[in-house]
Design an enzyme around this catalytic site. Sequence first.
Site, mmCIF file in Angstrom:
data_model
loop_
_atom_site.group_PDB
_atom_site.id
_atom_site.type_symbol
_atom_site.label_atom_id
_atom_site.label_comp_id
_atom_site.label_asym_id
_atom_site.label_seq_id
_atom_site.Cartn_x
_atom_site.Cartn_y
_atom_site.Cartn_z
ATOM 1 C CB CYS A 94 -0.974 -0.033 1.171
ATOM 2 S SG CYS A 94 -2.365 1.121 0.992
ATOM 3 C CG HIS A 185 -3.079 -3.278 3.795
ATOM 4 N ND1 HIS A 185 -2.160 -2.593 4.550
ATOM 5 C CD2 HIS A 185 -3.773 -2.333 3.098
ATOM 6 C CE1 HIS A 185 -2.283 -1.295 4.334
ATOM 7 N NE2 HIS A 185 -3.248 -1.115 3.452
ATOM 8 C CD GLU A 187 -0.304 -5.559 6.031
ATOM 9 O OE1 GLU A 187 -0.694 -4.376 6.127
ATOM 10 O OE2 GLU A 187 -0.018 -6.098 4.938
#
Length: 205
Positions: A94, A185, A187
């Site tokens: 991002c 994202h 994660e």
Amino acid sequence: MVFNQGKPPSTEGCAVPTIGVLALQGDVREHVRALEAAGATARAVRRPAELEAVDALVIPGGESTTMWKLADSFELLEPLRLRIKNGMPAYGSCAGMIMLADRIEDGVPGQETVGGIDMTVRRNAFGRQVDSFEADLDFAGSPVRAVFIRAPWVESVGSGVDVLAATGDRIVAVRQGPLLATSFHPELTGDTRVHEYFVEMLREL
């Protein structure tokens, strides 16, 4: 490459890379957890000496203008540029994608990046926070669930850049040599496939 969602890849016979996570802003802890689950040693990076001690770096999501200003304040901007110019592997998600772009659109006046990937990225291209969404993508041949939050997209790439994922006609993941970037994202999903891909990149370089 074989991905094992939820299970760290075997490190038998392989050096365990030490990967820093730029800890100025953003999803630092989430990236640390994902990297460790993918078989790496992860540590936070805030100072030039900490940057010098890692094999590679993750630049997390956050706010790209704030991240640029903080990197400059912490005297990290030029050391980051130098290490990436000298071949340090890096992964940006991002805002991290924006930081790794050679060119940006819709940036604030004077906004700078670390650079390294021959691409033009449009900041906040998918809209505001209320426009956040999730999508299933084919990432480098493997299915991933992607979370987009005020995400950029890639407007154009140079001839040396490989496109790894797209949603519709919008490029959302790229690689150029030792540098990897995603608009989304990984994660935040609990799926470590993108981080496994990055760790495997390091072992193959």
